[in-house]
Design a protein around this motif. Sequence first.
Motif, short mmCIF file in Angstrom:
data_model
loop_
_atom_site.label_atom_id
_atom_site.label_comp_id
_atom_site.label_asym_id
_atom_site.label_seq_id
_atom_site.Cartn_x
_atom_site.Cartn_y
_atom_site.Cartn_z
N ARG A 78 34.84 0.02 -0.77
CA ARG A 78 35.64 -1.08 -0.11
C ARG A 78 34.54 -1.22 1.39
O ARG A 78 33.13 -1.15 2.11
CB ARG A 78 36.68 0.23 0.84
N GLY A 79 34.67 -2.51 1.70
CA GLY A 79 34.87 -3.43 2.84
C GLY A 79 35.45 -4.45 3.34
O GLY A 79 36.97 -4.34 3.20
N THR A 80 34.59 -5.60 3.72
CA THR A 80 35.87 -6.79 3.93
C THR A 80 35.15 -8.08 3.89
O THR A 80 33.78 -7.90 4.02
CB THR A 80 35.35 -6.11 6.17
N ALA A 81 36.17 -8.97 4.18
CA ALA A 81 35.35 -10.40 3.62
C ALA A 81 36.23 -10.71 4.91
O ALA A 81 37.11 -10.89 5.25
CB ALA A 81 36.02 -10.18 2.49
N VAL A 82 35.98 -11.76 5.57
CA VAL A 82 36.04 -13.49 5.71
C VAL A 82 37.07 -14.60 4.91
O VAL A 82 35.58 -14.69 4.14
CB VAL A 82 35.29 -13.91 6.92
N VAL A 83 37.84 -14.86 5.40
CA VAL A 83 38.63 -15.86 4.56
C VAL A 83 37.96 -17.11 4.87
O VAL A 83 38.45 -17.39 6.00
CB VAL A 83 40.12 -15.74 4.55
N SER A 135 40.83 -15.56 8.52
CA SER A 135 41.05 -13.53 8.49
C SER A 135 40.58 -13.08 8.30
O SER A 135 39.61 -13.18 7.13
CB SER A 135 42.84 -13.78 8.48
N THR A 136 40.33 -12.08 8.91
CA THR A 136 39.52 -10.62 7.80
C THR A 136 40.04 -10.07 7.45
O THR A 136 41.42 -9.65 7.70
CB THR A 136 39.28 -9.70 8.91
N VAL A 137 40.07 -9.19 5.91
CA VAL A 137 40.52 -9.08 4.75
C VAL A 137 39.84 -7.53 4.60
O VAL A 137 38.81 -7.67 4.12
CB VAL A 137 40.95 -9.83 3.89
N THR A 138 40.29 -6.41 3.88
CA THR A 138 39.84 -5.31 3.40
C THR A 138 39.87 -6.00 1.65
O THR A 138 40.65 -6.66 1.49
CB THR A 138 41.13 -4.10 3.58
N VAL A 139 38.49 -5.44 1.01
CA VAL A 139 38.22 -6.48 -0.14
C VAL A 139 38.10 -5.08 -0.62
O VAL A 139 37.12 -3.95 0.05
CB VAL A 139 37.36 -6.91 -0.18
N PHE A 140 37.80 -4.26 -1.80
CA PHE A 140 36.98 -3.99 -2.89
C PHE A 140 36.35 -4.60 -3.86
O PHE A 140 36.57 -5.23 -4.96
CB PHE A 140 38.16 -2.71 -3.56
N ALA A 141 34.74 -4.44 -3.76
CA ALA A 141 34.39 -5.23 -4.95
C ALA A 141 33.66 -3.55 -6.31
O ALA A 141 33.47 -2.15 -5.77
CB ALA A 141 32.65 -4.91 -4.20
#
Length: 168
Positions: A78-83, A135-141
């Motif tokens: 789990r992490g975050t990402a900026v679009v 925007s900032t979204v939650t991602v799973f890598a």
Amino acid sequence: MTVARISAVCWAVFIVMSVLGIFVAGAALNDHTLPMAVRVGMVALDVLLWWGPFGYATYLSMVVVKKGDRRLQRRGVRGTAVVLKRDFADTAIQTQGFGWQTPSVFEYVLDVSLPGRDVYRTSVRVGAGGYKEGSTVTVFASPHNRKRVAIEPGSGTSPEQRKKSRLP
């Protein structure tokens, strides 16, 4: 096994069966030493082994694009990402209905931040258009392939945006 690997195996089986399937079915139908029910059963099995993987690979690719990789959302880091960028992909997801009602596929360029790792850039295609640039979204890598990410449905969007983009 990842969705991509399952899909690759399905396509490989389909290609092999495209070459061999006709010969197997022809041999089964022409072997008159076998009862007709056995020959018809062999042809039916041949068709299932030929077209089954094609259908399953197509289904997997549509589900992953439409809803995201659920397995990765459960097991990924789990992490975050900026679009950074949002574009229409040259793909549409065919569902029941007319062509102008099909959901579009969007390609997002993301700067991903994972715990204990440097920020890196990757892209993802998903059938949800509600994520705005900046925007900032939650991602799973994926733990094994950091470029493979799934965006958590609904993260970084308001309820109104989820309705517009058909997010769950």
